[in-house]
Design an enzyme around this catalytic site. Sequence first.
Site, PDB file in Angstrom:
ATOM      1  N   LYS A  14      49.643  14.960 -38.785  1.00 45.91           N
ATOM      2  CA  LYS A  14      49.106  16.319 -38.921  1.00 45.91           C
ATOM      3  C   LYS A  14      48.564  16.788 -37.579  1.00 45.91           C
ATOM      4  CE  LYS A  14      44.702  15.591 -38.192  1.00 45.91           C
ATOM      5  NZ  LYS A  14      44.099  16.148 -36.943  1.00 45.91           N
ATOM      6  N   PRO A 102      50.959   8.073 -33.255  1.00 40.53           N
ATOM      7  CA  PRO A 102      50.031   7.368 -32.366  1.00 40.53           C
ATOM      8  C   PRO A 102      48.742   6.959 -33.078  1.00 40.53           C
ATOM      9  CG  PRO A 102      50.184   9.690 -31.757  1.00 40.53           C
ATOM     10  CD  PRO A 102      51.262   9.431 -32.753  1.00 40.53           C
ATOM     11  N   MET A 107      46.066  12.603 -34.841  1.00 37.50           N
ATOM     12  CA  MET A 107      47.186  13.083 -35.681  1.00 37.50           C
ATOM     13  C   MET A 107      47.158  12.443 -37.067  1.00 37.50           C
ATOM     14  SD  MET A 107      50.287  13.338 -32.912  1.00 37.50           S
ATOM     15  CE  MET A 107      51.141  14.656 -33.814  1.00 37.50           C
ATOM     16  N   ASP A 144      40.677  13.529 -43.748  1.00 35.96           N
ATOM     17  CA  ASP A 144      42.035  14.039 -43.518  1.00 35.96           C
ATOM     18  C   ASP A 144      43.024  13.581 -44.568  1.00 35.96           C
ATOM     19  OD1 ASP A 144      42.430  13.925 -39.870  1.00 35.96           O
ATOM     20  OD2 ASP A 144      41.592  15.400 -41.251  1.00 35.96           O
TER      21      ASP A 144
END
Length: 310
Positions: A14, A102, A107, A144
């Site tokens: 994301k 990563p 992300m 998240d």
Amino acid sequence: MSPSAEVTVRAPAKINLGLSVGPPLPDGFHPVATVYQAVALYDDVTAVLREDDSAISVEVAGDFADEVPTDESNLAVRAARLLQTEYDVEEGVELTIRKTIPVAGGMAGGSTDAAATLVACNRLWGLQLSQTELQGHAAELGSDVPFCLVGHTALGRGRGEQVTEVMSRGVFHWVFAIADGGLSTPAVYSELDRLRPLRRVEPPQVRPELITALLSGRPEALAIALSNDLQAAALSLRPELGDTLQFGLDQGALAAMISGSGPTCLFLAADSRSAVDLAVELAASGLCRMVRQAEAPVPGARILPASVSR
Ligand SMILES: C[C@@](CO)(OP(=O)(O)O)[C@H](O)COP(=O)(O)OP(=O)(O)OC[C@H]1O[C@@H](n2ccc(N)nc2=O)[C@H](O)[C@@H]1O
Ligand SMILES: Nc1ncnc2c1ncn2[C@@H]1O[C@H](COP(=O)(O)OP(=O)(O)O)[C@@H](O)[C@H]1O
């Protein structure tokens, strides 16, 4: 849906197209208003049923594998353990994570592995949990994680775990400069608090022009509507990232920004060809560890149909 013996779930990385952060709360978290977008950069989690015992094991392969813990702190293991405990599951599971996202890169790589594991174990153990029930467990695993189940483009409120979909038209072309090492998310939030006088911190809000730009599908409109309150904190901790951002702009990127808490730098390209050209220049620049390209938006964690076996 009947239980399976093996299932593989693909889960997206994301980015935050907008990330507005409010003042720290007593529990140490910050209220946020963010617009997430899921991008076509994936981790795959394969879950194989262990019928003879309740052990949960994990192996990690692919990029960055040596940076990921394989003990109980692994977010995929935590997701499986949560369901096993909550629903008194007697079987175990062998998890294999194939990573391209990563680690500690801003992300949601670990978060999306947790989301993938919730989906995989729900199917593997025949729990038949609804999307809403999975969302609730996702929120227990991280701010998240609920978005990683939903995917596409969505607004995140609260800590980021309260997710509602946002309309987005068309395809956006992103390029990512992946840095050496990661950035600790808590450390970046703490640095933001250090940099901002508390008395001047406004309640978090999403820019209306961001929502309008997403509806238009025009990258030029999106480029000027992007924002990330954590960027200044990430650059304070890793000033060299500023050179990477500027290089991408000099090479023609429509916009350049730190992804979430960083250190990954994201660049918006006008189209697919421009994205390829930018990726080539970034890879040759020596400014980053590796470069990835991805289109967006894409769906959230989803079972790969061919992977399901009885
Ligand atoms: C910054 C963001 C932006 O989407 O993502 P990344 O860039 O890390 O991917 C998120 O807020 C990260 O979400 P996630 O990584 O799930 O955070 P969590 O595990 O819930 O919390 C880790 C730590 O980050 C800080 N934290 C997280 C979320 C939030 N709204 N306020 C916070 O202050 C807290 O110190 C917390 O203990
Ligand atoms: N399956 C996993 N994948 C990646 N990182 C994980 C995983 N499980 C636990 N972690 C730990 O979580 C932290 C990074 O989580 P991640 O979601 O990749 O960061 P970010 O939120 O910045 O994208 C690292 O400290 C890593 O050791």
